[in-house]
Design an enzyme around this catalytic site. Sequence first.
Site, PDB file in Angstrom:
ATOM      1  N   ASP A  67      -0.279   5.121   1.135  1.00 44.79           N
ATOM      2  CA  ASP A  67      -0.554   6.026   2.255  1.00 44.79           C
ATOM      3  C   ASP A  67      -0.618   5.261   3.575  1.00 44.79           C
ATOM      4  OD1 ASP A  67      -0.759   8.498   0.862  1.00 44.79           O
ATOM      5  OD2 ASP A  67      -2.714   7.886   0.113  1.00 44.79           O
ATOM      6  N   ASP A  78       0.852  -1.177   0.000  1.00 43.24           N
ATOM      7  CA  ASP A  78       0.000   0.000   0.000  1.00 43.24           C
ATOM      8  C   ASP A  78       0.901   1.244   0.000  1.00 43.24           C
ATOM      9  OD1 ASP A  78      -2.405   1.586   0.435  1.00 43.24           O
ATOM     10  OD2 ASP A  78      -1.744   1.758   2.510  1.00 43.24           O
ATOM     11  N   ASP A 133      -2.385  -0.772   5.857  1.00 43.17           N
ATOM     12  CA  ASP A 133      -2.680  -0.050   7.096  1.00 43.17           C
ATOM     13  C   ASP A 133      -4.149   0.253   7.337  1.00 43.17           C
ATOM     14  OD1 ASP A 133      -2.739   2.042   4.994  1.00 43.17           O
ATOM     15  OD2 ASP A 133      -2.954   3.383   6.702  1.00 43.17           O
ATOM     16  N   ASP A 177      -7.340  -2.545   2.892  1.00 43.90           N
ATOM     17  CA  ASP A 177      -6.326  -3.589   2.726  1.00 43.90           C
ATOM     18  C   ASP A 177      -6.797  -4.956   3.226  1.00 43.90           C
ATOM     19  OD1 ASP A 177      -4.190  -1.926   1.658  1.00 43.90           O
ATOM     20  OD2 ASP A 177      -4.118  -1.018   3.642  1.00 43.90           O
TER      21      ASP A 177
END
Length: 223
Positions: free
Chosen positions: A10, A8, A175, A179
């Site tokens: 951000d 990922d 995070d 996800d």
Amino acid sequence: MTPPLVLDIDGTLTRADGEHGIDPRVFEPIRAWPEPVVIATGKAFPFPVALCQFLGVEERVIAENGGIVYAEEELAVNGDRDAADAVVRAFRERGYDLGWDGPDLVNRWRETEIAARLTVPGAALREVAAEAGLEVVDTGYAFHVKDASITKGEGIETMAQLLDRRPDEFVAVGDSENDVSTFEVVGESYAVANADDAARDAADHVTDGVHAAGTMEVLDRLR
């Protein structure tokens, strides 16, 4: 054996000091990784493509939470943004906007969903989206109005086919709740320490470090 990765952006590759941007410590290990590295994000397609180009790695990208998948010169666009645009119109009719100042660069290049700033009333946005049969996903950086059937996890399955791999060969780091679907299809998953409860609960492991420090922890372990 070093596994292929799903990363990922951000909250996962970013700095933890409150400054914007990617933590430069991740550049070299990603560039040197001997197996495929997939960037899987809620961002619009141009952003992860540009990140791959600046990192100097092959463009293997899942964008818009699975709405767009690109690898090996093949592009899959799953759905369109017409329904999300209709939600935005209804949301504005109720006196709200998406919360972005100036030109909306967050949504300018989106093809399959719409993102709103976290400062907008989330309950009202979810209500309007639900009336249209869509969902709102909170990534910790924006509210994403999207088709619930389109997920990063399905994007991973498409990506695995393009790369002639199995989804369970991949190790993923993320995070937030977007996800979770990734964690459900890969072989091993890590939530960085700053992850939300949904990601932490779904992950096989939670790192000690936050943001990119947590990702570096995973990369060091896997090497």
